[in-house]
Design an enzyme around this catalytic site. Structure first.
Site, PDB file in Angstrom:
ATOM      1  N   HIS A   1      -3.378  -5.312  -0.003  1.00 31.89           N
ATOM      2  CA  HIS A   1      -3.191  -5.742   1.380  1.00 31.89           C
ATOM      3  C   HIS A   1      -3.222  -7.273   1.455  1.00 31.89           C
ATOM      4  O   HIS A   1      -4.295  -7.870   1.475  1.00 31.89           O
ATOM      5  CB  HIS A   1      -4.312  -5.195   2.269  1.00 31.89           C
ATOM      6  CG  HIS A   1      -4.240  -3.723   2.502  1.00 31.89           C
ATOM      7  ND1 HIS A   1      -4.674  -3.139   3.683  1.00 31.89           N
ATOM      8  CD2 HIS A   1      -3.787  -2.706   1.734  1.00 31.89           C
ATOM      9  CE1 HIS A   1      -4.497  -1.833   3.619  1.00 31.89           C
ATOM     10  NE2 HIS A   1      -3.965  -1.550   2.443  1.00 31.89           N
TER      11      HIS A   1
ATOM     12  N   GLU B   1      -2.730  -9.227   3.878  1.00 29.98           N
ATOM     13  CA  GLU B   1      -3.250  -9.798   5.127  1.00 29.98           C
ATOM     14  C   GLU B   1      -4.764  -9.950   5.099  1.00 29.98           C
ATOM     15  O   GLU B   1      -5.351 -10.687   5.896  1.00 29.98           O
ATOM     16  CB  GLU B   1      -2.808  -8.944   6.317  1.00 29.98           C
ATOM     17  CG  GLU B   1      -3.799  -7.929   6.834  1.00 29.98           C
ATOM     18  CD  GLU B   1      -4.171  -6.845   5.829  1.00 29.98           C
ATOM     19  OE1 GLU B   1      -5.229  -6.222   6.018  1.00 29.98           O
ATOM     20  OE2 GLU B   1      -3.422  -6.626   4.867  1.00 29.98           O
TER      21      GLU B   1
ATOM     22  N   CYS C   1       0.834  -1.206   0.000  1.00 29.90           N
ATOM     23  CA  CYS C   1       0.000   0.000   0.000  1.00 29.90           C
ATOM     24  C   CYS C   1       0.872   1.261   0.000  1.00 29.90           C
ATOM     25  O   CYS C   1       1.638   1.470  -0.928  1.00 29.90           O
ATOM     26  CB  CYS C   1      -0.958  -0.055   1.195  1.00 29.90           C
ATOM     27  SG  CYS C   1      -2.261   1.206   1.166  1.00 29.90           S
TER      28      CYS C   1
END
Length: 382
Positions: free
Chosen positions: A350, A352, A266
Site C-alpha cells: 500500500h 499510500e 494489493c
C-alpha cells in the site's frame, strides 16, 4: 464510500465480560470481551504487526471476513477520531488484543477504541496471549476462529463451520454501491483517473487526487463503461479476499490492457496479474503490517512497506512479457510486476501508507509519468 464518517461518540460502553477465543483446531484462549458483546463472532484469524494505526487497520475494508490480532501488546492508548477513518465503517469480524487501554491520552481523541467497536457492532476480546496466538498462526497458517459468550463447544463448532476467505467473493460486500468523484488537488492537472473500488481506503483516493480528478466506480463496472469515460489512467484498488472470486474484475481489466495505463495495488495487483495470465496462490499467514521489507529489483533498494493480504501472485506463472519488479524479503513472494507492452504495473503493498511508512509513495508519481507518456504517444500517433 467517500461519505464522511460520523464523529465517534464517547458514550458509555458495556463493562467487559469473560469470554473465550476458540480456534478451529480446538485451541482455547481466555479473555475479556469488549466492544459489541455477542454470543459468537467468527472469522479467519490473522495477525497484524503494525505498532500504530489501529483505527486505520480496523476501518480498512481489506479486512472483511477476518478477525484481527494485534501483535503490539498495548492497543487503544491514543483513542480514535473521525479524521482517521479509512472507510465509512468497519468491515473486520472482530479484534483481538493483549491489553486494551481504558484511558486515552491524545488531544485528537474523540472517543476510545471500545466505544468505536461498540458503536459499529464489532466484537473485541482483550487479555489474550497474542504472542502465543501469533506463533500458532505463523506455524499453522491463518485459521478460522470464534469468540464470544457462548460455550466452548458452541464456539468450536462455529469456528469449524467458518469458511474463511477462500472461495468467497468479499469484494461485493465492500465496494461502493454508487460511484463518486474527488476533484484534483492540483489545479494545473488535466488528468482524469478512474479508480475501481475493490475496497479502497480513503487515503488512496486522496493520494491519487494529487495527480488528477478521480472518478471512483464500483468493482463490477465493465471495461466499456470505464473506457467510455476516456480516462488518462485506471487505478485498481486494494480489497479483501480471494482474487479468483472476482472474475468479473479480471475480465474488465483484460479488456482494458493496452488501451489505457493501469496501476494496481494489493488485490488490484493480484487481479492485474491474473488478467495478464498469471495465477494466484494463498499464503500461509499472509502479510499484515506496516513493516514489511520489500526489495525493488529495478533500483536494488529496500523499502519498508505497509501490507494486508492473504493471497499473492505466483511468480512462476508470470508470462515472459511480464517482469517482476519487487520481491518480499521475508519469503520471496512476488511484490510487484510491470509490462511495458500493456502500459501496466502493480505492487502488492500500500503506497499510500495509512498506517505505515512512505517509502513507496513514489509509485503514484510513476503512474502519473506513465499516463503522460501514454498520452504523448497517443497524440503523436493521432
Amino acid at each position: 464510500m467517500n461519505t464522511p464518517a460520523t464523529s465517534p461518540r464517547a458514550s458509555s460502553t458495556p463493562p467487559p465480560v469473560d469470554g473465550q477465543l476458540v480456534l478451529a483446531d480446538g485451541q482455547v484462549f481466555e479473555g475479556e470481551l469488549f466492544g459489541a458483546i455477542v454470543p459468537i463472532a467468527t472469522g479467519e484469524v490473522v495477525f497484524n504487526t503494525a505498532m500504530t494505526g489501529y483505527q486505520e487497520v480496523i476501518t480498512d475494508p481489506s479486512y472483511a471476513g477476518q478477525i484481527i490480532t494485534f501483535t503490539t501488546p498495548h492497543i487503544g492508548n491514543y483513542g480514535i477520531n473521525a479524521t482517521d477513518f479509512e472507510s465509512v465503517g468497519t468491515f473486520c469480524r472482530g479484534v483481538v488484543v493483549r491489553e486494551l487501554a481504558r484511558r486515552r491520552s491524545n488531544h485528537r481523541a474523540q472517543a476510545d477504541l471500545g466505544a468505536l467497536l461498540f458503536e459499529r457492532g464489532v466484537p473485541g476480546i482483550a487479555g489474550i496471549d497474542t504472542r502465543r496466538l501469533t506463533r500458532v498462526i505463523r506455524d499453522t497458517g491463518a485459521i478460522p476462529g470464534a469468540f464470544g459468550t457462548a460455550s466452548e463447544a458452541e464456539l468450536l463448532a462455529a469456528a469449524r463451520a467458518e469458511p474463511g476467505t477462500d472461495g468467497v467473493d468479499l469484494v461485493r460486500t465492500v465496494t461502493t454501491p454508487v460511484g463518486y468523484t474527488i476533484e484534483s488537488l492540483d489545479p494545473q492537472s488535466q488528468r482524469t483517473i478512474v479508480a475501481m473500488d475493490f475496497g479502497m481506503k480513503r487515503n488512496i483516493a486522496r493520494s491519487l487526487a494529487r495527480y488528477g480528478r478521480v472518478e471512483v466506480v464500483s468493482a463490477g463496472t465493465t471495461a466499456a463503461d470505464i473506457l467510455a469515460r476516456d480516462p488518462d489512467g485506471v487505478f485498481l484498488s486494494n480489497g479483501p479476499g480471494d482474487p479468483a472470486m472476482a472474475p468479473y474484475a479480471v475480465e474488465a481489466i483484460s479488456e482494458m490492457l493496452g488501451k489505457v495505463p493501469i496501476f494496481g495495488i494489493c488485490l488490484g495487483h493480484q487481479l492485474l496479474g491474473m488478467a495478464l495470465g498469471a495465477s494466484s496462490i494463498k499464503l500461509p499467514f499472509g502479510h499484515h503490517g506496516a513493516n514489511q521489507p520489500v526489495k525493488n529489483l529495478i533500483t536494488n533498494r529496500v523499502e519498508i512497506a505497509s501490507q494486508n493480504h492473504n493471497f499473492a501472485i505466483d511468480a512462476a506463472t508470470l508470462p515472459s512479457s511480464v517482469a517482476m519488479t519487487h520481491v518480499n524479503l521475508n519469503d520471496d513472494v512476488c511484490q510487484g510486476i510491470r509490462t511495458m507492452d500493456a502500459h501496466a504495473f502493480s505492487v502488492q503493498h500500500h503506497p499510500e501508507a495509512n498506517p505505515g511508512p512512505h517509502d513507496a509513495d513514489y509509485l503514484f508519481q510513476e503512474f502519473a509519468d506513465l499516463m503522460d507518456a501514454f498520452a504523448s504517444t497517443k497524440k503523436a500517433g493521432a
